[in-house]
Design an enzyme around this catalytic site. Structure first.
Site, PDB file in Angstrom:
ATOM      1  N   LYS A 136       0.874  -1.254  -0.041  1.00 18.77           N
ATOM      2  CA  LYS A 136       0.084   0.079   0.100  1.00 18.77           C
ATOM      3  C   LYS A 136       0.588   1.244   0.036  1.00 18.77           C
ATOM      4  O   LYS A 136       0.549   2.282  -0.470  1.00 18.77           O
ATOM      5  CB  LYS A 136      -0.998   0.082   0.984  1.00 18.77           C
ATOM      6  CG  LYS A 136      -2.023  -1.125   0.923  1.00 18.77           C
ATOM      7  CD  LYS A 136      -3.082  -1.079   1.997  1.00 18.77           C
ATOM      8  CE  LYS A 136      -4.311  -2.005   1.635  1.00 18.77           C
ATOM      9  NZ  LYS A 136      -3.926  -3.439   1.666  1.00 18.77           N
TER      10      LYS A 136
HETATM   11  C1  LIG Z   1      -4.536  -4.481   1.107  1.00 16.35           C
HETATM   12  C2  LIG Z   1      -3.707  -5.804   0.835  1.00 16.35           C
HETATM   13  C3  LIG Z   1      -4.068  -6.821  -0.001  1.00 16.35           C
HETATM   14  C4  LIG Z   1      -5.364  -6.657  -0.746  1.00 16.35           C
HETATM   15  O1  LIG Z   1      -5.149  -5.964  -1.930  1.00 16.35           O
HETATM   16  P1  LIG Z   1      -6.578  -5.263  -2.467  1.00 16.35           P
HETATM   17  O2  LIG Z   1      -6.143  -4.176  -3.326  1.00 16.35           O
HETATM   18  O3  LIG Z   1      -7.622  -4.900  -1.565  1.00 16.35           O
HETATM   19  O4  LIG Z   1      -7.284  -6.321  -3.433  1.00 16.35           O
HETATM   20  C5  LIG Z   1      -3.565  -7.844  -0.091  1.00 16.35           C
HETATM   21  N1  LIG Z   1      -2.263  -8.239   0.778  1.00 16.35           N
HETATM   22  C6  LIG Z   1      -1.899  -7.179   1.531  1.00 16.35           C
HETATM   23  C7  LIG Z   1      -0.733  -7.291   2.454  1.00 16.35           C
HETATM   24  C8  LIG Z   1      -2.517  -5.843   1.917  1.00 16.35           C
HETATM   25  O5  LIG Z   1      -2.437  -5.115   2.756  1.00 16.35           O
END
Ligand SMILES: *Cc1c(COP(=O)(O)O)cnc(C)c1O
Length: 475
Positions: free
Chosen positions: A117
């Protein structure tokens, strides 16, 4: 470039108009009016730019196609300030780690909070600061987190002019590492609010405060959730970078596997593919919360109630519905806003599901858009973490393990497979200990983080208290 809503509202809006917004006024999600097509010559040029000007140079090229209301020199400076080796750990920013010939992890988790993120949120912080300064405005970001999103937002917004963050988390329920990451921030514009309750209580407070429109307007309440188009756009860049790192020429195909929850990450892959990046398959990996896997197997999209939403060892994928999914369905339906409104506003609200299995477009999800899927369980995660560690000496986190497990079911001879590494194992230490009988590796910069002084306020689950705090800070 103009943006429109997946539910049909076609009022022309430009990037800066939607940057600070959440949903479109008709309840839909914003998408660009078209995906700029990238031909082989452009791919070749971008491959050179990545090699000579680095990731920031590539990011500038891609963002420029979608952002035409920020002067190019400013946008370039924002990209250069965001994607540095200092912030993301390596000059490649998103390097590949080879597991076997043709099978790679793409490292997206070496930013400040060790989850992918950061790739989007760090850019968003700089874009927000720029746009708020340009308008002479302030923004109060109110959010709820069970871990990854909140910390990524705080590390992106810390110290930024014009921005305050109020982040609600369930008191005592995040991992020790996640608590230490967030609560050790001492920046005056970051407010950690630990709510005596569960994550849903936090989210209910955010909804209640945001639904008070007078309060929302007066205090300029905004969010940073994954439906924000700028976040998705930032993620498009690493699909191109991963492609260039994995291939020698611009005709080769690659496949990607994406550990998925709200469908933001893999939706960025869909956008890259629509632009003309030679992606074969987009493999959607879910955990026990298999809303998306069910859709791609059966054509039925069925949101889950809270009793049906499992708490798993890959918690950032524990979703009851996938908030970005509407973007893909809108494209799948040939961008028919009225039909997507009927599915998402009417059918989902009334019946909690819709069913496209008998509709000819459903076959196109795979045949034309390249989507396939699979799911993983706790036992699969443990086995995959053990196996990758034993065979390749690489320690992977629980979410990435879901990806590796499902990727193996979709390997194609001669086509490189890139699994997106969405977090580092240190964030989910308890499951690593369960799988490997030892603690995960810890990047040196996080040594002793649990001992740092903490800045957090514990509150009852009461929206009025949160409002009072915001009023007090803005006074
Ligand atoms: C947010 C997240 C996901 C999922 O990603 P999306 O964009 O919501 O599909 C997967 N793995 C981790 C570690 C995350 O923080």
């Amino acid at each position: 470039m103009h943006y429109l809503s997946t539910r049909g509202d076609a009022t022309p809006r430009r990037f800066s108009d939607i940057l600070l917004e959440g949903l479109a006024p008709d309840g839909g999600l914003y998408l660009p009016e078209r995906y700029p097509r990238v031909d082989t010559a452009t791919l070749g040029r971008w491959r050179q730019i990545l090699a000579t000007q680095g990731y920031a140079g590539l990011a500038f090229e891609i963002l420029s196609l979608y952002i035409d209301d920020i002067p190019p020199a400013d946008l370039k400076a924002i990209c250069q300030k965001t994607y540095t080796a200092e912030v993301f750990g390596t000059p490649e920013i998103v390097p590949l780690k080879k597991l076997k010939d043709g099978f790679y992890l793409q490292a997206l988790s070496n930013g400040p909070t060790l989850a992918f993120k950061d790739m989007a949120m760090q850019l968003l912080g700089n874009l927000f600061e720029y746009e708020l300064a340009r308008r002479g405005e302030q923004l109060n970001i109110l959010g709820a987190t069970s871990g990854d999103t909140g910390s990524a937002a705080e590390y992106a917004m810390r110290g930024k002019q014009g921005i305050r963050v109020f982040m609600l988390s369930p008191h005592g329920r995040m991992s020790q590492f996640q608590q230490a990451q967030m609560f050790s921030l001492q920046d005056a514009n970051i407010h950690n609010l630990a709510v005596e309750g569960v994550f849903d209580d936090c989210q209910d407070i955010v909804k209640a405060v945001s639904n008070d429109l007078a309060f929302k307007r007066k205090y300029k309440i905004g969010t940073v959730n994954s439906i924000n188009w700028a976040r998705l756009l930032a993620q498009v860049v690493y699909y191109f970078a991963g492609y260039f790192y994995a291939t020698q020429n611009d005709q080769e195909q690659v496949d990607f596997t994406v550990p998925s929850g709200n469908f933001g990450n893999v939706c960025a892959g869909h956008v890259a593919r629509q632009m003309g990046l030679p992606i074969g398959q987009l493999v959607v990996a879910t955990n026990e919360n298999d809303v998306l896997d069910e859709f791609f197997r059966t054509g039925v999209y069925r949101v889950r109630g809270s009793a049906d939403t499992h708490e798993t060892s890959s918690p950032s994928m524990d979703i009851s519905k996938a908030s970005n999914f509407e973007r893909f369905i809108f494209d799948l339906l040939g961008r028919d806003g009225e039909r997507s409104r009927v599915l998402f506003a009417d059918a989902l609200t009334r019946e909690g599901r819709f069913d496209l299995h008998a509709d000819p477009v459903f076959a196109e999800a795979r045949a034309r858009y390249g989507f396939v899927s699979g799911k993983s369980s706790h036992a699969d995660r443990l086995a995959t973490i053990r196996q990758v560690f034993a065979e390749q000496g690489v320690m992977i986190d629980t979410h990435t393990a879901d990806g590796v497990k499902v990727a193996r079911e979709h390997l194609r001879a001669g086509v490189p497979m890139l699994v997106l590494e969405t977090a580092l194992p240190i964030k989910f230490a308890a499951t690593i200990r369960e799988a490997l009988g030892r603690d995960p590796d810890r990047p040196a910069k996080f040594d002793g983080i649990e001992q740092l002084p903490r800045r957090v306020l514990v509150l009852p689950a009461d929206g009025a208290r949160v409002k009072a705090l915001i009023e007090q800070e803005c006074a």
